[in-house]
Design an enzyme around this catalytic site. Structure first.
Site, PDB file in Angstrom:
ATOM      1  CD  GLU A   1      54.940  41.011  58.390  1.00  0.00           C
ATOM      2  OE1 GLU A   1      54.519  41.842  59.207  1.00  0.00           O
ATOM      3  OE2 GLU A   1      54.989  39.790  58.612  1.00  0.00           O
TER       4      GLU A   1
ATOM      5  CE  LYS B   1      54.246  18.792  59.843  1.00  0.00           C
ATOM      6  NZ  LYS B   1      54.426  18.069  58.579  1.00  0.00           N
TER       7      LYS B   1
ATOM      8  CG  ASP C   1      57.223  20.513  58.279  1.00  0.00           C
ATOM      9  OD1 ASP C   1      56.564  21.356  57.643  1.00  0.00           O
ATOM     10  OD2 ASP C   1      56.850  19.330  58.414  1.00  0.00           O
TER      11      ASP C   1
ATOM     12  CG  HIS D   1      53.626  47.692  58.947  1.00  0.00           C
ATOM     13  ND1 HIS D   1      53.898  46.508  58.311  1.00  0.00           N
ATOM     14  CD2 HIS D   1      53.719  47.428  60.274  1.00  0.00           C
ATOM     15  CE1 HIS D   1      54.126  45.560  59.213  1.00  0.00           C
ATOM     16  NE2 HIS D   1      54.031  46.093  60.411  1.00  0.00           N
TER      17      HIS D   1
END
Length: 579
Positions: free
Chosen positions: A257, A389, A465, A563
């Site tokens: 990004e 998660k 993770d 951006h």
């Protein structure tokens, strides 16, 4: 004997092309490429049709022949005609039935039979060269831990025997399970190349853009990734220095990004020019919550009372702690749903993230409980009361992993000069967006601007993770004007950052280098768990910098412009230096 260049370590697309040659295998990419393509012969090339069409054809022949013969034999039985009296059409049908049956059994049946009757002798035979091959004395295959460079792989491609092609064909035909290649060959790089070639033959897609060489496949064997066919490249940027607790840290961030690293870097600059940030780790404990079922709700309540009785904790901790020299049981919290009981174990895990460690300790306790509660039925080692998660209120309230608060006071002049806004605008925006806006949305742990952006980037760079970004990004960002409204106090509270500096992906070369950059690589021998706690504090510090910069961009109306500046392809490298 002619040495053929047949699939030594992977498809032609996976090997780096020689200078001046094209990577397009079907186009006119030079004589060397065309010659290599011409020499590449597959077993299925002998068939007049593609393999999937050939399978359909033989299946149709088998079905048609069987139906025709059954009808003919039924007519003969009705008319009392001897079955052995056959005509030309019946002869062709019998021939088609037998031929198609042999083909279908050989194609689809061998893998099933092999899975039942396979033995070590067969695995040894798999490694032997074909009987027709002359004696060779090649160098011993590289061990799984050897890192193969692109140059060495290209050189080896000239010498590899054609048995790799036969192995790939065996994988395609289902005769050799793809997951056994590393075990059978003893060469992880070669296994990945053969698996990739088999995948190319099955799908017709070569994955030319996915790198194969230059990665240590042995380092992931049995712990990080199964059935590898290559690796994905991600750019790693550096934000910093982040001044945190009196020390400077340069934060590695793996992301695709645009503007993310630059924005975090700007936040780090504002923090540094204001004297730095401070952090505190409030809690440190990984959780696992098994689900068990008792014959009745009353019986489940008895087990709940037993687990939460302080008089029993010492015994439970003794049983739990046998699983590891670092695991130390901290608490057990139970919840009841009918006759189902969920027991949430919390324990310290040293410098490891600790999921495996706590799971082993929980299993020890469950085995122990069966003696006093033989009617306890263990449903699952994880009952989602952990909760791993998944966004869950229990993690937001009770914490999981490391619970960290990080704060800084940003000087008013720094807010104007570096962040291009003012204190009152930031305070108002944070209240309306991060607090009220998130409440309107019914957010669970999402009272922030983009904490998950920074958490994910650091997680990937340091071998954490990535899926645990879900609960690790729980964050509430607070801003208030201090010092008579002249300066800005900003803090991030993150109750469930789940990180480790040993185990899992942290031991891979690239991720290990990023951990080393932060000074938290491996286990802390003097104070177990200190490295993992420091990493959690750095993550929170990075989030603090990211929140500060993005909120300032929003307050100043710079988000879209930034951006457009960073997320559009351009060769103008000066853009990165003009933030």
């Amino acid at each position: 004997m002619e040495v053929r260049r047949r699939f030594p370590h992977g498809s032609a697309a996976s090997r780096p092309p020689a200078p001046g040659t094209s990577k397009n295998r079907r186009g006119g990419g030079g004589g060397a490429t065309a010659s290599a393509a011409a020499d590449r012969v597959q077993a299925s090339d002998a068939l007049p049709l593609p393999i999937r069409h050939t399978n359909l054809l033989f299946s149709a022949i088998f079905a048609a022949s069987l139906v025709y013969l059954m009808r003919r034999w039924r007519e003969k039985i009705r008319s009392s005609t001897p079955l052995h009296v056959v005509g030309l059409a019946e002869i062709f049908a019998i021939f088609g039935l037998v031929a198609s049956l042999i083909y279908l059994l050989s194609f689809f049946g061998i893998a099933f039979v092999q899975s039942i009757v396979s033995s070590n002798d067969e695995e040894d035979d798999f490694l032997l060269a074909p009987p027709s091959a002359p004696p060779q004395t090649p160098a011993a295959p590289a061990p799984c831990s050897l890192l193969v460079s692109s140059e060495s792989a290209a050189a080896a491609a000239e010498k590899m025997p054609e048995e790799d092609e036969e192995i790939a064909a065996s994988v395609v035909a289902g005769k050799t399970p793809s997951y056994l290649l590393e075990t059978k060959l003893g060469d992880c790089r070669r296994a990945a190349g053969i698996r990739r070639e088999a995948l190319r033959r099955i799908t017709g897609r070569g994955m030319e853009g996915l790198p194969l060489d230059g990665f240590d496949y042995g380092s992931i064997l049995g712990q990080c990734c199964e059935l590898p066919v290559g690796y994905v490249q991600l750019p790693v940027g550096i934000a910093g220095p982040l001044v945190l607790d009196g020390r400077e840290y340069y934060i590695p961030m793996a992301t695709t990004e645009g503007c993310l690293v630059a924005s975090t870097n700007r936040g780090c600059k504002a923090i540094a020019e204001s004297g730095g940030a401070d952090s505190v780790v409030l809690r440190d404990g990984m959780t696992r919550a098994p689900a068990v079922r008792l014959p009745s709700a009353r019986r489940a309540a008895d087990l709940k009372a037993f687990m939460e009785d302080p008089a029993n904790f010492e015994t439970l901790a003794l049983v739990f702690n046998r699983s590891s020299r670092f695991a130390r049981l901290q608490s057990v919290q139970c919840a009841l749903a009918g006759r189902n009981l969920y027991m949430r174990f919390t324990c310290s895990t040293g410098d490891a993230m600790g999921m495996n460690m706590v799971s082993k300790g929980v299993q020890n306790v469950l085995d122990y409980l069966q003696s006093d509660f033989p009617d306890m039925d263990i449903i699952s080692i994880s009952g989602n009361f952990c909760s791993d998660k998944k966004p869950a209120a229990v993690n937001w309230i009770e914490g999981r992993g490391k619970s960290v608060v990080c704060e800084a006071t940003i000087k008013g002049e720094v807010v104007k000069k570096v962040l291009k806004t003012n204190v009152s605008a930031l305070v108002e925006l944070n209240m309306i967006k991060n607090l009220a806006g998130s409440a309107v949305a019914g957010a669970l742990g999402g009272f922030n601007a983009h904490a998950s952006n920074i958490v994910s980037a650091i997680f990937i760079a340091t071998g954490q993770d990535p899926a645990q970004n879900v609960e690790s990004s729980h964050c509430i960002t607070m801003m208030e004007a201090v010092n008579d409204g002249q300066d800005l106090h900003i803090s991030v509270t993150m109750p469930s950052i789940e990180v480790g500096t040993v185990g899992g992906g942290t031991q891979l070369a690239s991720q290990s280098a990023c951990l080393d950059l932060l000074g938290v690589k491996g286990a802390n021998m003097e104070s177990p768990g200190a490295n993992a706690r420091l990493l959690a504090s750095i993550v929170a510090g990075g989030v603090l910098a990211g929140e500060l910069s993005l909120m300032s961009a929003l307050a100043a109306g710079q988000l879209v412009r930034s951006h457009m500046k960073y997320n559009r392809s351009s060769r103008d490298v000066t853009k990165a230096a003009t933030s």
